[in-house]
Design a protein around this motif. Structure first.
Motif, PDB file in Angstrom:
ATOM      1  N   ARG A  10       0.850  -1.200   0.000  1.00 35.19           N
ATOM      2  CA  ARG A  10       0.000   0.000   0.000  1.00 35.19           C
ATOM      3  C   ARG A  10       0.885   1.249   0.000  1.00 35.19           C
ATOM      4  O   ARG A  10       1.859   1.303   0.725  1.00 35.19           O
ATOM      5  N   SER A  12       0.733   5.728  -0.182  1.00 32.64           N
ATOM      6  CA  SER A  12      -0.120   6.916  -0.170  1.00 32.64           C
ATOM      7  C   SER A  12      -0.258   7.418  -1.590  1.00 32.64           C
ATOM      8  O   SER A  12       0.742   7.654  -2.278  1.00 32.64           O
ATOM      9  N   ARG A  14      -1.666  10.322  -4.141  1.00 35.07           N
ATOM     10  CA  ARG A  14      -2.010  11.755  -4.102  1.00 35.07           C
ATOM     11  C   ARG A  14      -2.524  12.281  -5.434  1.00 35.07           C
ATOM     12  O   ARG A  14      -2.879  13.447  -5.542  1.00 35.07           O
ATOM     13  N   GLY A  65      -3.007  19.557   3.008  1.00 31.80           N
ATOM     14  CA  GLY A  65      -2.429  18.210   2.872  1.00 31.80           C
ATOM     15  C   GLY A  65      -2.966  17.424   1.692  1.00 31.80           C
ATOM     16  O   GLY A  65      -2.487  16.332   1.408  1.00 31.80           O
ATOM     17  N   VAL A 119      -3.545  14.853   7.666  1.00 32.74           N
ATOM     18  CA  VAL A 119      -3.749  15.474   8.974  1.00 32.74           C
ATOM     19  C   VAL A 119      -3.809  16.992   8.851  1.00 32.74           C
ATOM     20  O   VAL A 119      -4.245  17.685   9.758  1.00 32.74           O
ATOM     21  N   SER A 120      -3.404  17.459   7.683  1.00 30.21           N
ATOM     22  CA  SER A 120      -3.288  18.904   7.507  1.00 30.21           C
ATOM     23  C   SER A 120      -4.587  19.475   6.918  1.00 30.21           C
ATOM     24  O   SER A 120      -4.816  19.431   5.714  1.00 30.21           O
ATOM     25  N   ARG A 156      12.021   2.976   4.822  1.00 32.51           N
ATOM     26  CA  ARG A 156      11.681   2.804   6.231  1.00 32.51           C
ATOM     27  C   ARG A 156      12.970   2.477   6.975  1.00 32.51           C
ATOM     28  O   ARG A 156      13.903   1.911   6.391  1.00 32.51           O
TER      29      ARG A 156
HETATM   30  C1  LIG Z   1      -1.132  10.759  10.662  1.00 33.24           C
HETATM   31  C2  LIG Z   1      -0.728  10.936   9.220  1.00 33.24           C
HETATM   32  C3  LIG Z   1      -0.865  12.176   8.633  1.00 33.24           C
HETATM   33  C4  LIG Z   1      -0.538  12.372   7.286  1.00 33.24           C
HETATM   34  N1  LIG Z   1      -0.777  13.600   6.715  1.00 33.24           N
HETATM   35  C5  LIG Z   1      -0.518  13.754   5.394  1.00 33.24           C
HETATM   36  C6  LIG Z   1      -0.850  14.987   4.748  1.00 33.24           C
HETATM   37  O1  LIG Z   1      -1.371  15.927   5.370  1.00 33.24           O
HETATM   38  N2  LIG Z   1      -0.598  15.081   3.429  1.00 33.24           N
HETATM   39  C7  LIG Z   1      -0.045  14.048   2.700  1.00 33.24           C
HETATM   40  O2  LIG Z   1       0.159  14.200   1.474  1.00 33.24           O
HETATM   41  N3  LIG Z   1       0.275  12.861   3.284  1.00 33.24           N
HETATM   42  C8  LIG Z   1       0.041  12.686   4.603  1.00 33.24           C
HETATM   43  N4  LIG Z   1       0.306  11.473   5.202  1.00 33.24           N
HETATM   44  C9  LIG Z   1       0.879  10.375   4.411  1.00 33.24           C
HETATM   45  C10 LIG Z   1       2.362  10.171   4.750  1.00 33.24           C
HETATM   46  O3  LIG Z   1       3.100  11.234   4.193  1.00 33.24           O
HETATM   47  C11 LIG Z   1       2.814   8.792   4.191  1.00 33.24           C
HETATM   48  O4  LIG Z   1       2.106   7.776   4.854  1.00 33.24           O
HETATM   49  C12 LIG Z   1       4.321   8.582   4.380  1.00 33.24           C
HETATM   50  O5  LIG Z   1       5.068   9.475   3.592  1.00 33.24           O
HETATM   51  C13 LIG Z   1       4.736   7.165   4.011  1.00 33.24           C
HETATM   52  O6  LIG Z   1       4.364   6.856   2.691  1.00 33.24           O
HETATM   53  P1  LIG Z   1       3.442   5.592   2.357  1.00 33.24           P
HETATM   54  O7  LIG Z   1       2.109   5.830   3.009  1.00 33.24           O
HETATM   55  O8  LIG Z   1       3.330   5.541   0.866  1.00 33.24           O
HETATM   56  O9  LIG Z   1       4.111   4.376   2.914  1.00 33.24           O
HETATM   57  C14 LIG Z   1      -0.021  11.276   6.530  1.00 33.24           C
HETATM   58  C15 LIG Z   1       0.106  10.019   7.136  1.00 33.24           C
HETATM   59  C16 LIG Z   1      -0.253   9.850   8.440  1.00 33.24           C
HETATM   60  C17 LIG Z   1      -0.151   8.460   9.072  1.00 33.24           C
END
Ligand SMILES: Cc1cc2nc3c(=O)[nH]c(=O)nc-3n(C[C@H](O)[C@H](O)[C@H](O)COP(=O)(O)O)c2cc1C
Length: 174
Positions: A10, A12, A14, A65, A119-120, A156
């Motif tokens: 998985r 993130s 965007r 965010g 979170v933003s 990581r």
């Molecule tokens: C509590 C939390 C807040 C986050 N807030 C943002 C955010 O505001 N904007 C964003 O683009 N990603 C956000 N992320 C995603 C993280 O940047 C992302 O999980 C991290 O870089 C690791 O990448 P991956 O999820 O692909 O493993 C957030 C993740 C978490 C757990």
């Protein structure tokens, strides 16, 4: 889908395709969220599922965010029993929301739906736009949609740096 594979693969997301998500898939995701472990089994989470493109576009202005308009945003909130929360209860509510959020992103991934935890966001604007009452606190947003990008896995720390055996600082793998 294998759980460990889902946890590792998985990412993130965007950037999203302009494609809606069926309610049946969203309902599965919500079902996964409500089966999360939660303090005292109080089920204090509340989930606002925003699927209206107009609402989502508007939210983007108040959520730095978020980069792109997703098909849906799940606003993960808590509705605690008491009005004035003790610090310990507040932390439990936050933990409940975080764990439910993990279920959301993993179940979405298993349905081939991309997601990003956010979170933003501007609390006041979010409350006004979504009509969130005072006794409900939004903690996290999860954007959802079909991925229009394939991000590389970010690094990581190795287990040897973050896990210890018996005493803090003692090597896990001796
Ligand atoms: C509590 C939390 C807040 C986050 N807030 C943002 C955010 O505001 N904007 C964003 O683009 N990603 C956000 N992320 C995603 C993280 O940047 C992302 O999980 C991290 O870089 C690791 O990448 P991956 O999820 O692909 O493993 C957030 C993740 C978490 C757990």
């Amino acid at each position: 889908m294998d759980l460990f594979k889902a946890i590792q693969e998985r990412r993130s997301i965007r950037k999203y395709k302009d494609e809606p998500i069926d309610d049946s898939a969203l309902e599965k995701i919500l079902d996964a969220a409500r089966w999360a472990p939660n303090a005292g089994n109080y089920n204090s989470w509340r989930f606002i599922v925003v699927t209206s493109p107009t609402q989502n576009k508007l939210l983007l202005h108040f959520c730095p965010g978020i980069d792109d308009v997703p098909a849906a945003i799940i606003v993960v909130c808590t509705k605690p029993k008491q009005k004035r929360l003790k610090e310990a209860t507040r932390l439990m509510c936050m933990a409940d929301c975080a764990i439910a959020t993990q279920n959301i992103v993993l179940s979405a991934y298993s349905l081939n739906i991309g997601s990003c935890v956010v979170v933003s966001f501007a609390d006041k604007a979010l409350r006004e736009i979504l009509d969130i009452p005072e006794d409900v606190q939004p903690y996290l947003l999860v954007t959802l949609g079909y991925a229009a990008e394939t991000p590389e896995p970010p690094a990581r720390l190795p287990i040897s740096e973050i896990a210890f055996r018996n005493d803090y600082g003692k090597e896990w793998n001796t």
